[in-house]
Design an enzyme around this catalytic site. Sequence first.
Site, PDB file in Angstrom:
ATOM      1  N   MET A   1      -6.324  31.368  18.649  1.00 31.73           N
ATOM      2  CA  MET A   1      -5.168  30.594  19.115  1.00 31.73           C
ATOM      3  C   MET A   1      -5.654  29.254  19.655  1.00 31.73           C
ATOM      4  SD  MET A   1      -2.542  33.302  20.869  1.00 31.73           S
ATOM      5  CE  MET A   1      -3.717  34.225  21.845  1.00 31.73           C
TER       6      MET A   1
ATOM      7  N   CYS B   1      -2.444  28.548   9.163  1.00 31.26           N
ATOM      8  CA  CYS B   1      -1.853  27.625  10.147  1.00 31.26           C
ATOM      9  C   CYS B   1      -0.630  26.910   9.558  1.00 31.26           C
ATOM     10  CB  CYS B   1      -2.887  26.607  10.612  1.00 31.26           C
ATOM     11  SG  CYS B   1      -2.210  25.498  11.850  1.00 31.26           S
TER      12      CYS B   1
HETATM   13  C1  LIG Z   1      -0.692  28.844  20.747  1.00 31.19           C
HETATM   14  C2  LIG Z   1      -1.073  29.425  19.407  1.00 31.19           C
HETATM   15  C3  LIG Z   1      -2.152  28.908  18.732  1.00 31.19           C
HETATM   16  C4  LIG Z   1      -2.530  29.450  17.491  1.00 31.19           C
HETATM   17  N1  LIG Z   1      -3.647  28.963  16.863  1.00 31.19           N
HETATM   18  C5  LIG Z   1      -4.081  29.553  15.723  1.00 31.19           C
HETATM   19  C6  LIG Z   1      -5.317  29.169  15.133  1.00 31.19           C
HETATM   20  O1  LIG Z   1      -6.050  28.311  15.640  1.00 31.19           O
HETATM   21  N2  LIG Z   1      -5.692  29.801  13.979  1.00 31.19           N
HETATM   22  C7  LIG Z   1      -4.916  30.782  13.399  1.00 31.19           C
HETATM   23  O2  LIG Z   1      -5.311  31.327  12.362  1.00 31.19           O
HETATM   24  N3  LIG Z   1      -3.772  31.182  13.964  1.00 31.19           N
HETATM   25  C8  LIG Z   1      -3.348  30.598  15.112  1.00 31.19           C
HETATM   26  N4  LIG Z   1      -2.222  31.059  15.717  1.00 31.19           N
HETATM   27  C9  LIG Z   1      -1.511  32.215  15.141  1.00 31.19           C
HETATM   28  C10 LIG Z   1      -2.033  33.516  15.773  1.00 31.19           C
HETATM   29  O3  LIG Z   1      -3.390  33.724  15.489  1.00 31.19           O
HETATM   30  C11 LIG Z   1      -1.232  34.716  15.254  1.00 31.19           C
HETATM   31  O4  LIG Z   1      -1.379  34.791  13.868  1.00 31.19           O
HETATM   32  C12 LIG Z   1       0.247  34.602  15.587  1.00 31.19           C
HETATM   33  O5  LIG Z   1       0.455  34.163  16.914  1.00 31.19           O
HETATM   34  C13 LIG Z   1       0.980  35.939  15.363  1.00 31.19           C
HETATM   35  O6  LIG Z   1       0.388  36.937  16.139  1.00 31.19           O
HETATM   36  P1  LIG Z   1       1.009  37.391  17.576  1.00 31.19           P
HETATM   37  O7  LIG Z   1       2.443  37.726  17.348  1.00 31.19           O
HETATM   38  O8  LIG Z   1       0.160  38.541  17.988  1.00 31.19           O
HETATM   39  O9  LIG Z   1       0.901  36.202  18.492  1.00 31.19           O
HETATM   40  C14 LIG Z   1      -1.802  30.516  16.928  1.00 31.19           C
HETATM   41  C15 LIG Z   1      -0.713  31.028  17.628  1.00 31.19           C
HETATM   42  C16 LIG Z   1      -0.347  30.510  18.853  1.00 31.19           C
HETATM   43  C17 LIG Z   1       0.814  31.100  19.588  1.00 31.19           C
END
Ligand SMILES: Cc1cc2nc3c(=O)[nH]c(=O)nc-3n(C[C@H](O)[C@H](O)[C@H](O)COP(=O)(O)O)c2cc1C
Length: 344
Positions: free
Chosen positions: A27, A109
């Site tokens: 993230m 992303c």
């Molecule tokens: C603040 C934020 C930053 C993120 N940055 C990335 C990142 O750098 N690379 C990536 O592959 N996914 C990124 N994501 C997506 C997360 O890795 C993840 O796939 C997404 O939040 C869904 O999972 P969750 O519901 O458990 O949060 C980001 C998500 C958030 C909320």
Amino acid sequence: MAVDQFDLFCAVREREWPYKPVILAPMAGVTDLPFRRVVRHFGTHMVFSEMVASQAVIRTVKRTGQMMEMNNDQCTAVQLVGADPKIMAYAAALVCNMGVRHININFGCPVRKVVNTDAGSAIMKDERRAASIMEAVVRAVNVPVSVKMRLGWDDAHMNAKAIAKIAEGSGIAMITVHGRTRQQMFAGKANWAAIAEIKGAVSIPVVVNGDITDVTTARTALVESGADGIMIGRGALGSPWILSEIQDAINQPNMPNAQTTPHQGITLCSTTATMRIQTAKTHADYMFEFYEPRTAIHISRRVVGYYLKWLPNIAHCRRMLSSLNSRDQINELLDTLLARIGVQ
Ligand SMILES: Cc1cc2nc3c(=O)[nH]c(=O)nc-3n(C[C@H](O)[C@H](O)[C@H](O)COP(=O)(O)O)c2cc1C
């Protein structure tokens, strides 16, 4: 004891790791070294860095160096984002020379700034480019390379299964799928069932991601997707212990109890108010160790807020947080909260 990322990865791939891994998602702006340290201390074995631009690795920008810092435990996978296979491969080789033991490629992303450079989830629109990037990175390093993607660009282009097959053929060791399309961004609900089709199409491990926040959602996501592991992002904000709690629950009776894992000063008991505030203090300490004070204060206000938002009657403290200007003031606020609930 820290589990070496390379060995763990090989064990997961060879099905010799008897547990379903629960992995901290990358993230940007969140999974910096202090955050990863806190998550690791609760017993999570696999954590991902924030995404790092491959171009920036090559320019060795100072901030990028910080993003990749590993705390010497070789348990952080570094995620690279970029659109040029040669640059991605070169960047991967450079970070491996720094000691990184697991490279992850970002095909997920959705942010406009990233997709406008044809990187992140935009790569899912071009399967040939996706193949070139994966092949180039796998060839450039001798550590496991994984990929993180979405279900596709939009509802009309759900090609995660095709890319997963290309990934397997390119030597990719593991695939994580966030159960949404790029067009969805973060709207709607993650479609875990759609990941089952991807899981059925490849023999490498597939990890389910999206909207998993507790043991119940973890179990449902595993049943619906048939995945080999779970990745958690937003659910860990202010609750870094949730990964090891889920890890224990889904792996019982095989998984050793998390309470037997050394937590370096953090007591894993239950998610009580005391634990939340104590963990917030530890997290803030790590931030002041890692960042220069101005940056540490700035980020601490946000991070401590994540921990406090779960506590009852806390609106006033959260407002106070935004006006705090020093490490002492942050500690004072957290100590006052601890005293209020009867802990000195
Ligand atoms: C603040 C934020 C930053 C993120 N940055 C990335 C990142 O750098 N690379 C990536 O592959 N996914 C990124 N994501 C997506 C997360 O890795 C993840 O796939 C997404 O939040 C869904 O999972 P969750 O519901 O458990 O949060 C980001 C998500 C958030 C909320």
